[in-house]
Design a protein around this motif. Structure first.
Motif, PDB file in Angstrom:
ATOM      1  N   SER A 105       0.714  -1.278  -0.050  1.00 27.62           N
ATOM      2  CA  SER A 105       0.225  -0.074  -0.005  1.00 27.62           C
ATOM      3  C   SER A 105       0.957   1.349  -0.049  1.00 27.62           C
TER       4      SER A 105
ATOM      5  N   VAL B 296       0.550   6.105   0.004  1.00 26.05           N
ATOM      6  CA  VAL B 296       0.008   7.414   0.289  1.00 26.05           C
ATOM      7  C   VAL B 296       0.508   8.258  -0.855  1.00 26.05           C
TER       8      VAL B 296
ATOM      9  N   THR C 245       0.433  12.014  -1.966  1.00 24.23           N
ATOM     10  CA  THR C 245      -0.038  13.497  -1.709  1.00 24.23           C
ATOM     11  C   THR C 245       0.202  14.528  -2.884  1.00 24.23           C
TER      12      THR C 245
ATOM     13  N   VAL D 288      -4.256   5.711  -0.433  1.00 20.04           N
ATOM     14  CA  VAL D 288      -4.884   7.073   0.000  1.00 20.04           C
ATOM     15  C   VAL D 288      -4.354   8.224  -0.766  1.00 20.04           C
TER      16      VAL D 288
ATOM     17  N   SER E  99      -4.677  12.248  -1.506  1.00 15.05           N
ATOM     18  CA  SER E  99      -5.197  13.758  -0.965  1.00 15.05           C
ATOM     19  C   SER E  99      -4.028  14.909  -1.260  1.00 15.05           C
TER      20      SER E  99
ATOM     21  N   LEU F  38      -0.100  13.112   6.951  1.00 13.92           N
ATOM     22  CA  LEU F  38       0.640  12.181   6.201  1.00 13.92           C
ATOM     23  C   LEU F  38       1.097  10.970   7.193  1.00 13.92           C
TER      24      LEU F  38
ATOM     25  N   ILE G  57      -1.914   8.827   8.820  1.00 12.28           N
ATOM     26  CA  ILE G  57      -2.339   7.755   7.562  1.00 12.28           C
ATOM     27  C   ILE G  57      -1.293   6.739   7.196  1.00 12.28           C
ATOM     28  N   ALA G  58       0.098   6.949   7.076  1.00  9.21           N
ATOM     29  CA  ALA G  58       0.887   6.242   6.779  1.00  9.21           C
ATOM     30  C   ALA G  58       1.012   4.997   7.674  1.00  9.21           C
TER      31      ALA G  58
ATOM     32  N   LEU H 102      -1.630   2.734   7.582  1.00  4.25           N
ATOM     33  CA  LEU H 102      -1.515   1.524   6.573  1.00  4.25           C
ATOM     34  C   LEU H 102      -0.299   0.702   6.522  1.00  4.25           C
TER      35      LEU H 102
ATOM     36  N   VAL I  28       5.399   7.243   1.666  1.00  6.21           N
ATOM     37  CA  VAL I  28       4.503   8.689   1.288  1.00  6.21           C
ATOM     38  C   VAL I  28       5.203   9.077   0.052  1.00  6.21           C
TER      39      VAL I  28
END
Length: 845
Positions: A22, A24, A26, A155, A157, A162, A165-166, A169, A174
């Protein structure tokens, strides 16, 4: 895809990260992440032919994103790229990218927890932190942990915490994409705009059109403000090449498409939009943003169990998102209708919806997933324990959960309808009654914006009027119909009816099917069906026309000018306002017999025996109550003696000991006991008001037999009741330690005044004390009486606790004065050798 966008440079790193798990991403607004990333992932080897799901928070953005990606591929929507949302789905057998909206991902997870044919779930614009997005992520994480370790979660955004959420997950990498934003000049208002914002917004739009080129995007909190601003601009002197267009979620799709599409050559547009245009959506040609600084959000109040739309200031993050819309294609300008100081005071981010929303839908989805305690899942922000418990209580009331919090067959039926549990319960119960069509209409009416308009007085709250309009009837005088809303409600009603009929047989209630009720049936059933959805908002008229007490104990009111305000019982479907009584915007009447038929299991029958302050007597009735509502009562003939005594005691506790007859003997006994308690609180009971009321049953209870009213209370022997408090074993000690009288040398028996427990008083004429050397004492000699020595006319001439000292000194001054005023009386020089007398002189003197 010939145009290079900022996100393109981040795609290689993103593909590498997703190859391992997974991630993230940004990226700032306008970077292309919504449309470029899903297409870039199609050829990833780990995808292995499986689908890509992308969650979008808004339907308009989902359609636009799917349409744009399809055009980049030279295809129609529904081929490689499609979308799936409530009441609108365009996918086909070749669809690899599905853009889905709120709730759809949750439904897909419930039907297939492993998401076997999905390779990656993308959460776009996750910073909006909708309840469904948070739930979808939590369920996806558990599916990944238990069933699908190869499932990728991405994810995306523009603004996000960050690190948090990281971590959720699993310490996912990131990836950052640098933006390509043109400079945007920000112009603040000189003073904050308050009250109605439309005049200031319209004036700013006229200024922006006159001073700048390009299209203008205006952010307003809701459709009402959009409509009023459009009316003002319609009368303004705008250039002929400028068209004013609204943009909001309930707008027909063709009108939405026109607002989003580039302006034809030689023309410009002013788009009046809600927060729907903040993210994901690109409106071509925008060079100017006018921001009212307001947005409308749902706020759930656990205290009342009601959700209301409230207009609140935007966060700084949302304001920056809006401002960025002016700099996507060229340098732009943003007009903010608040001051720079106001901007500094804004919240940095809007609180996540999960912390403010009605959690009943969330609790039902978790129960369907097999979760009773939300702590079993990984959340960015866990739901409030109190709000979640309240949501579970509602679901138990609706029969969706059992006593242990597990989902029932009925609950599974509700969860499968993808409606709020209240409306789903109404729909299922309507199916049971053979009125599924009527229930579906009601569900659609409650889920959508009101189809009636009445600008002067407010729309009539009677929901039956709207159902009549749905069936083709004319609106009442003074009302107009929102045709777009009417079309949506009819379409949704058909959809809900179809879904109700598709409920699995094991979860369907036994019933006669779903015939269409007659007009008369609809009028009768509207209140019943609404009560299934809102059992806590059944109301009973109180205190005059239009005022109601709700089953949950709250107050609510209807404008008394409306006919429904005369109904004895109503059900409130929509409430608002912050006063003592909530305002009822939507309601239906319900008959008493319907309550006793359909809510019989909830009606509590009980004997009520209590003190009635108005009649000053016991009121004994049998009552039938539905929550706070009194449905019926009748007098009780045979009332148990202990219940009568308890009611009288409650009356005394409420209205005070003054209900009792405190004659002279009772009052003096109470004073003596107060003296002894002050002297020895461990032995003698307290007799102050609070103590007597607290132990009323013990000392007065045995004397309340047969008492039913205040008149009978006056005949109760309070002195004897107090002696009951003393107890037989202490009665002798009472008279010994706190005697009622003292025998003085004259032979008189003088009463002691205990009104001041700290200093009991003996008021006696001076002549009756001759010959007594020391002050009389009580309490086994521990307390000297305070002597009030009186003149022959019973006026005090000296107060002392030391009689011996008085005789030695002060007596002679007092004697001189008394001899002058009472020359015929006996005033000896030596009082200790004199004979005490009750007369002017001793006999023979």
């Amino acid at each position: 895809m010939t145009e290079t966008l900022p996100v393109d440079s981040a795609v290689p790193a993103l593909l590498s990260a997703l190859d391992r798990g997974s991630a993230v991403l940004t990226a700032p607004p306008g970077s292309g992440k919504t449309t470029r990333v899903p297409l870039a992932l199609l050829a990833a080897p780990w995808l292995d032919g499986r689908r890509i799901l992308m969650l979008e928070p808004r339907r308009l953005a989902a359609r636009a994103a799917a349409g744009y990606m399809a055009r980049l591929l030279g295809e129609a929507v529904g081929e490689t790229v499609g979308y799936r949302m409530r009441m609108d789905t365009r996918i086909g057998p070749r669809t690899r990218i599905e853009v889905v909206t709120e709730g759809v991902l949750t439904r897909m997870l419930q039907e297939d927890p492993a998401l076997d044919d999905v390779g990656v779930v993308i959460f776009d614009e996750f910073h909006e932190r909708s309840l469904h997005a948070d739930l979808g992520l939590a369920l996806s994480l558990q599916s990944q942990a238990l069933l699908r370790p190869d499932l990728r979660l991405l994810v995306m955004s523009a603004t996000l915490d960050l690190d948090t959420i990281a971590a959720v997950l699993g310490d996912a990498p990131v990836i950052r994409a640098e933006g390509r934003m043109h400079p945007v000049e920000t112009r603040y208002a000189a003073t904050r705009v308050t009250g109605h914002i439309e005049p200031a917004v319209a004036a700013t739009v006229r200024r922006a059109v006159a001073e700048h080129t390009g299209d203008v995007l205006v952010f307003l909190p809701g459709t009402a403000e959009i409509r009023r601003t459009a009316e003002r601009l319609a009368g303004a002197d705008l250039p002929r090449d400028v068209t004013v267009m609204p943009l909001y979620g309930d707008l027909p799709q063709d009108a939405q498409d026109r607002a989003i599409a580039p302006s034809p050559p030689g023309s410009r547009k002013v788009v009046l939009a809600t927060a729907i245009a903040e993210t994901s959506l690109t409106i071509e040609g925008v060079r100017v943003v006018v921001d009212s600084g307001l947005m409308r959000v749902p706020r759930f109040a656990p205290r009342t169990g009601m959700t209301r739309l409230e207009t609140v200031p935007v966060s700084r993050a949302a304001a920056d998102q809006r401002r960025g819309r002016a700099g996507r294609v060229a340098p732009g300008v943003c007009y903010r209708l608040w001051t720079e100081a106001d901007h500094a005071a804004l919240l940095a981010h809007r609180p996540p919806e999960i912390l403010e929303a009605d959690l009943a839908p969330l609790a039902l989805e978790l129960a369907a997933w097999g979760i009773i305690d939300p702590g079993e899942l990984r959340w960015l922000d866990a739901p409030s324990a109190a709000a979640f418990a309240q949501a579970q209580e509602l679901l138990r009331e609706l029969g969706a959960l059992d006593g242990a919090g597990r989902i029932t067959h009925h609950g599974r039926a509700l969860a499968g309808l993808a409606l709020h549990p209240r409306l789903a319960h109404m729909l299922v119960r309507g199916l049971e009654l053979g009125a599924a069509g009527t229930a579906a209409q009601l569900a659609a009416l409650l889920a959508e914006r009101d189809i009636l308009r009445a600008p002067d007085t407010g729309a009539d709250p009677d929901v039956r009027i709207r159902m009549h309009v749905l069936e083709g009837g004319a609106p009442p005088h003074g009302h107009t119909v929102d045709r777009a809303a009417l079309h949506r409600v009819r379409a949704e009603a058909r959809q809900w009816l179809d879904r109700a009929r598709q409920i699995p047989a094991r979860n369907r209630p036994a019933g006669p099917g779903a015939p269409t009720p007659s007009r008369h049936d609809v009028d009768d059933l509207a209140g019943v069906l609404l009560a299934f959805a809102y059992p806590d908002r059944i109301g009973q008229q109180r205190g005059g026309r239009g005022r109601y007490l709700l089953r949950n104990g709250r107050g609510a009111a209807i404008d008394p000018s409306h006919a429904i305000g005369g109904s004895e019982f109503i059900v409130a479907g929509e409430l608002g306002g912050h006063g003592r009584d909530s305002r009822i915007f939507l309601a239906a009447p319900i008959r008493r017999e319907d309550l006793t038929t359909h809510f019989a299991d909830d009606i509590v029958t009980a004997a009520s025996v209590g003190w009635d302050g108005a009649t000053q007597g016991v009121r004994a009735v049998a009552t039938e109550r539905l929550g706070a509502l009194l449905l019926a009562e009748r007098p009780l003939r045979d009332v148990p003696a202990d219940a009568l005594a308890a009611a009288v005691a409650d009356g005394i506790r409420t209205h005070g000991l003054a209900l009792l007859r405190w004659d002279r003997d009772a009052e003096r006994l109470r004073q003596r006991l107060a003296f002894l308690h002050a002297l020895d609180p461990g032995t003698w009971p307290a007799v102050d008001d609070d103590s007597l009321l607290a132990e009323l049953d013990d000392w007065l209870g045995p004397f309340l037999g047969g008492v039913r009213n205040a008149a009978a209370l006056q005949r109760v022997d309070v002195r004897e009741a107090l002696m009951n408090r003393v107890g037989w074993q202490r009665r002798a000690a009472l008279d010994e330690l706190a005697p009622t009288h003292v025998d003085v040398p004259s032979g008189s028996r003088i009463p002691i005044d205990y009104s001041d427990p700290a200093a009991p008083v003996l008021a006696v004429r001076l002549q009756e004390m001759f010959g007594l050397a020391d002050t009389p004492r009580i309490a086994a000699g521990a307390v000297a009486l305070t002597l009030h020595l009186m003149s022959p006319a019973h006026r005090p001439v000296q107060v002392t606790k030391d009689l011996a000292s008085f005789w030695e000194s002060a007596y002679f001054e007092v004697r001189r004065d008394l001899r002058g005023r009472y020359p015929r009386h006996y005033w000896p020089e030596n009082p200790l050798d004199a004979t005490a007398t009750r007369r002017a002189k001793p006999r023979g003197g």
